[in-house]
Every structure is written in C-alpha cells, then in structure tokens.
Design a protein around this motif. Structure first.
Motif, mmCIF file in Angstrom:
data_model
loop_
_atom_site.group_PDB
_atom_site.id
_atom_site.type_symbol
_atom_site.label_atom_id
_atom_site.label_comp_id
_atom_site.label_asym_id
_atom_site.label_seq_id
_atom_site.Cartn_x
_atom_site.Cartn_y
_atom_site.Cartn_z
ATOM 1 N N PRO A 108 7.851 3.730 -11.648
ATOM 2 C CA PRO A 108 7.834 2.268 -11.801
ATOM 3 C C PRO A 108 8.052 1.840 -13.241
ATOM 4 C CG PRO A 108 5.967 3.002 -10.507
ATOM 5 C CD PRO A 108 6.623 4.235 -11.038
ATOM 6 N N TYR A 109 8.848 0.819 -13.392
ATOM 7 C CA TYR A 109 9.081 0.191 -14.688
ATOM 8 C C TYR A 109 7.937 -0.779 -14.912
ATOM 9 C CZ TYR A 109 11.362 -2.592 -18.286
ATOM 10 O OH TYR A 109 11.661 -3.255 -19.441
ATOM 11 N N ARG A 124 0.831 -1.211 0.000
ATOM 12 C CA ARG A 124 0.000 0.000 0.000
ATOM 13 C C ARG A 124 0.863 1.257 0.000
ATOM 14 N NH1 ARG A 124 -4.156 -1.663 4.430
ATOM 15 N NH2 ARG A 124 -2.535 -0.632 5.604
ATOM 16 N N ALA A 125 1.989 1.217 0.700
ATOM 17 C CA ALA A 125 2.877 2.382 0.726
ATOM 18 C C ALA A 125 3.428 2.649 -0.675
ATOM 19 C CB ALA A 125 4.025 2.151 1.709
ATOM 20 N N LEU A 147 10.065 -5.791 -4.033
ATOM 21 C CA LEU A 147 10.938 -5.215 -5.060
ATOM 22 C C LEU A 147 10.099 -4.540 -6.129
ATOM 23 C CD1 LEU A 147 13.342 -8.228 -5.634
ATOM 24 C CD2 LEU A 147 13.787 -6.217 -4.264
ATOM 25 N N VAL A 148 10.486 -3.323 -6.486
ATOM 26 C CA VAL A 148 9.816 -2.609 -7.573
ATOM 27 C C VAL A 148 10.892 -2.101 -8.522
ATOM 28 C CG1 VAL A 148 8.357 -0.654 -8.203
ATOM 29 C CG2 VAL A 148 7.936 -1.867 -6.078
ATOM 30 N N LEU A 159 4.132 5.599 -5.505
ATOM 31 C CA LEU A 159 4.497 5.399 -6.903
ATOM 32 C C LEU A 159 3.309 5.194 -7.831
ATOM 33 C CD1 LEU A 159 7.432 2.913 -6.306
ATOM 34 C CD2 LEU A 159 7.631 5.304 -6.966
ATOM 35 N N GLY A 160 2.123 5.093 -7.301
ATOM 36 C CA GLY A 160 0.999 4.696 -8.132
ATOM 37 C C GLY A 160 0.858 3.190 -8.034
ATOM 38 N N GLU A 161 -0.050 2.617 -8.779
ATOM 39 C CA GLU A 161 -0.278 1.179 -8.673
ATOM 40 C C GLU A 161 0.908 0.416 -9.255
ATOM 41 O OE1 GLU A 161 -3.769 -1.906 -9.864
ATOM 42 O OE2 GLU A 161 -4.284 0.146 -9.318
#
Length: 148
Positions: free
Chosen positions: A93-94, A67-68, A84-85, A73-75
């Motif tokens: 976000p990629y 949720r953070a 990991l993002v 960053l958006g969804e």
C-alpha cells in the motif's frame, strides 16, 4: 616497379571492423534494455495476479472488501465509490493519503457485483497501473447464507 604501402588499406579495414563491432554492441544494448522492460512488466503482472488471488480468497471467506484488504495488505485506507487502494512498485500500500497518488505506481480496485440470485455475492478485482493499463483482473463469486 611501383610499390605502395598497404598501411592505409589496413587502417581502413580496422575502421570498418570497429564500426561493425560498435553497431553490434548498440543492437545488443537495445535488446538488453527491451528484455529488462519486459521482465519488469512480467514481474508486475505476476505480483498483480498473486494479489488478486489473495483478495479473492479473502472475499470468498466472507470478508467485506475493506477487511479483505486489511488481511492481505495490512491496514489500509480506501477511497472513492469503488474500493481503491494505491500501491507502490512492490504492490504494497502507498501510504501517502493525498490524491492524485503521485508516488504510487499501481492501484487495486474492487467493484462489488450485484447479483440478483439469492445467496450469491461477487466482485471484480483489478490491479492496474495509474496510467490505466490493466495488469490483471479477476471476477470472484461466493455464496452467502440466505435468511428468510
């Protein structure tokens, strides 16, 4: 008297001056390239610090890592045992879901910390380049309500 033309000497002086100017230009160009790389690294570290601080504030407000990340960053979709993002050059976000993240430049990692103290949660937030170089990391602790 024997008089010689001074033209070859003048030509030699001009060639030496041209060589000196060319050497100075090459050194200046090299300095500009290094300063540009340092500037890009500094900008990436600043963005990583801002991202880590934003994630820490969201975690402190009681959000779980997923949720953070959605709030900051958006969804996003996460993967792996830790959170990991993959991130683009501009720390967004990629979106390609394939692994390895060929088009990504950085990654956001959140590792939950297990504290034995009741009412205390924590996490380590790391933004690193995909080659493993850590740009910024932050450990965050927050209190949670203790139920008996």
């Amino acid at each position: 008297m024997n008089e010689r033309s001074k033209a070859p000497l003048v030509m030699l002086e001009q060639m030496v001056m041209l060589l000196v100017f060319a050497l100075a230009a090459a050194l200046c160009l090299q300095a500009f390239v290094k300063s540009d790389a340092a500037s890009r690294t500094s900008e990436a570290r600043d963005r990583a610090a801002l991202l880590c601080q934003s994630m820490a504030e969201e975690l402190r407000s009681g959000a779980n890592p997923s949720r953070a990340a959605d709030a900051v960053l958006g969804e996003v979709q996460c993967s792996g045992s830790a959170f990991l993002v993959p991130l683009n050059e501009d720390m967004t976000p990629y979106l390609d879901s394939g692994f390895p993240y060929d088009g990504a430049a950085y990654q956001l990692e959140i590792y939950p910390a297990n504290y034995r103290a009741p009412g205390l949660n924590g996490a380590k937030i790391i933004v690193s380049a995909l080659n493993g170089d850590e740009l910024f990391s932050l450990e965050v602790l927050w209190q949670v309500e203790v139920t008996e």
